[in-house]
Design an enzyme around this catalytic site. Structure first.
Site, PDB file in Angstrom:
ATOM      1  N   THR A 284       0.872  -1.175   0.000  1.00  0.00           N
ATOM      2  CA  THR A 284       0.000   0.000   0.000  1.00  0.00           C
ATOM      3  C   THR A 284       0.907   1.221   0.000  1.00  0.00           C
ATOM      4  OG1 THR A 284      -1.833   1.167   1.049  1.00  0.00           O
ATOM      5  CG2 THR A 284      -0.391  -0.094   2.530  1.00  0.00           C
ATOM      6  N   GLU A 285       0.657   2.136  -0.928  1.00  0.00           N
ATOM      7  CA  GLU A 285       1.662   3.142  -1.272  1.00  0.00           C
ATOM      8  C   GLU A 285       1.924   4.155  -0.160  1.00  0.00           C
ATOM      9  OE1 GLU A 285      -1.087   2.510  -3.022  1.00  0.00           O
ATOM     10  OE2 GLU A 285      -2.084   4.332  -3.727  1.00  0.00           O
ATOM     11  N   ASN A 286       1.076   4.178   0.858  1.00  0.00           N
ATOM     12  CA  ASN A 286       1.368   5.088   1.964  1.00  0.00           C
ATOM     13  C   ASN A 286       2.482   4.561   2.858  1.00  0.00           C
ATOM     14  OD1 ASN A 286      -0.831   3.232   2.483  1.00  0.00           O
ATOM     15  ND2 ASN A 286      -0.941   4.132   4.517  1.00  0.00           N
TER      16      ASN A 286
ATOM     17  N   SER B 143       8.548   3.987  -0.935  1.00  0.00           N
ATOM     18  CA  SER B 143       7.342   3.334  -1.425  1.00  0.00           C
ATOM     19  C   SER B 143       7.161   3.573  -2.920  1.00  0.00           C
ATOM     20  CB  SER B 143       6.120   3.870  -0.665  1.00  0.00           C
ATOM     21  OG  SER B 143       4.975   3.151  -1.027  1.00  0.00           O
TER      22      SER B 143
END
Lengths: 224, 236
Positions: free
Chosen positions: A53-55, A95
């Site tokens: 998840t890109e966060n 990320s």
């Protein structure tokens, strides 16, 4: 889901399940919000996928039990999630190095429109009153090795979402590899939309009529 | 002797000036330095350019700063989200400027700014309206756009534990933009749930080295944005 009339094609969970079948064991995967998120529930037994998840989390697990969530353990949709054993946390530049540096195997995104050349529009309707918000969509489509789209074949108004050219603002050029809809699985090829598979009970003509660009049938030579 | 700890959030943000560019850490509520933002509201600086992934929710934290009319321009990737009403209204009324940046480009622009890199090329946004007006260039037969590094006069970030040298460790997905913002801020101000003596954090696990941090203030039990929003809190 209410059943006001007999459904033709797959429902949202069936679409997610269909995508899940095609994700190889061991893949690092980023799933968008909506139908893509449901894919985790349908991964075939014996396959292990690692969710990004890109966060800032690799090894995202399912939603926490009621009352067990933490405000600072969330996914890109800002919902509380869990971390699996073996997960890692990292800063945003790392990320997006995973995304833009070509390290992720697959992302599955929703779409407003996909063009026959693989152009994707999925972040803005471009309306005068719309608040433009792009998030990580433009990064994912240029960096991830394979880009799958999962979407209803047509809009609520019955307009095709698979089109000759996108009319909405673009997310990326020529970036979509494969499209999963309620009616069919379709590859984007240099020749245009190539039918891969029809949903049960759906005919080629039914899909072709609802596709805004030519749809190439499954070659008879390879059909069995 | 180096001791970067200050006694209060008010003192930590006292010199933020009108017209400053302020980076604020956080992705949604995770990592949002609410107490520092509220201190900045109390302090009164205006005409700010704020860099954050979002625009806050409800009427607390970043959304409250925007609602108070202190923000002239937002640089962000996703200015709407659940419970986000303050920014959309001002934006529709033409009362706040928006520079929309893809999330990875935003992260990299901040990192580059902090690393002394004035610009870089990326494939992200090629062929889209977010590449309009930007220099394009081909490398190895592929198209890229040039993006500029971003720096700030001040960065406001939140962490789990800091030592008085400014070495930081974070909490889960609250890390997000904080490390690059610490690098890109001329003055980086950190609120830490716990402040310890140098040596109390294992050097092997330091995430942000103290050289990137100017000020540390302890905020023992930081508020969570979602809880304040659910309680209907409006700051001030």
């Amino acid at each position: 889901m209410s059943q006001e009339r007999p459904r033709i094609g797959l429902d949202r969970d069936e679409m997610a399940a269909r995508v899940a079948q095609d994700i190889p064991d061991g893949s690092y995967v980023n799933l968008g919000i909506g139908i893509p998120e449901r894919i985790t529930r349908f991964v075939p037994e014996g396959r292990e996928l690692i969710y990004h998840t890109e966060n800032g989390l690799l090894g995202m697990g399912p939603s926490p039990e009621e009352g067990e969530g933490e405000p600072e353990l969330i996914n890109a949709g800002k919902r509380q999630v869990t971390a699996i054993p073996g997960a890692s946390y990292f800063q945003h530049p790392d990320s997006f190095a995973m995304i833009r540096g070509g390290h992720l195997d697959l992302c599955v995104l929703g779409a407003l429109q996909v063009a026959a050349n693989g152009d994707l529009a999925n972040w803005s309707t471009g309306g005068p009153d719309a608040i433009p918000a792009v998030g990580g969509a433009m990064d994912l489509v240029v960096g991830v090795k394979s880009v799958f789209v999962v979407t209803q074949h047509c809009t609520k108004h019955g307009d095709p979402k698979l089109v000759e050219a996108c009319s909405y603002p673009l997310t990326g050029l020529g970036c979509v590899d494969r499209i999963y809809t309620d009616l069919a699985v379709i590859d984007v090829t240099p020749e245009g939309f190539q039918l891969v598979e029809l949903s049960p009970g759906v005919s080629f003509d039914y899909v072709a009529e609802r596709t805004g660009a030519p749809l190439l049938p499954i070659p008879t030579a390879t059909a069995t | 002797m180096i001791d970067k700890q200050l006694p209060s959030v008010a003192e930590a943000v006292a010199d933020i000036h009108d017209g400053a560019t302020v980076m604020i850490g956080g992705f949604g509520e995770a990592g949002s330095p609410i107490e520092l933002i509220h201190a900045l509201i109390d302090q009164g600086a205006k005409n700010l350019t704020v860099v954050n992934n979002n625009t806050g929710s409800g009427e607390v934290g970043l959304a409250a700063l925007i609602k108070a009319g202190r923000v002239a321009k937002m640089i962000c990737s996703y200015p709407r989200s659940m419970n986000s009403t303050v920014f959309p209204e001002l934006y529709r009324n033409g009362e706040i400027e928006l520079e929309l940046v893809p999330q990875g480009t935003l992260a990299e622009r901040i990192r580059a700014g902090g690393a002394g890199i004035p610009a870089f090329y990326t494939a992200t946004a090629v062929g889209t309206m977010l590449a309009d007006g930007k220099e394009a260039r081909q490398f190895d037969d592929k198209e890229y756009v040039m993006e500029r590094g971003l720096k700030a006069d001040f960065s406001l970030i939140k962490c789990r534990k800091a030592d008085t040298y400014g070495n930081l460790i974070f909490n889960k997905t609250a890390r997000n933009f904080a490390p690059p913002m610490a690098m890109a801020g001329a003055v980086t101000i950190v609120q830490a749930a716990e402040v310890v003596a140098p040596g109390a954090i294992d050097p092997e696990i330091v995430v942000t080295p103290g050289i990137f941090v100017e000020r540390v203030v302890q905020v023992q039990n930081p508020a969570h944005e979602s809880e304040l929003v659910a309680a209907g809190v409006s700051y001030p």
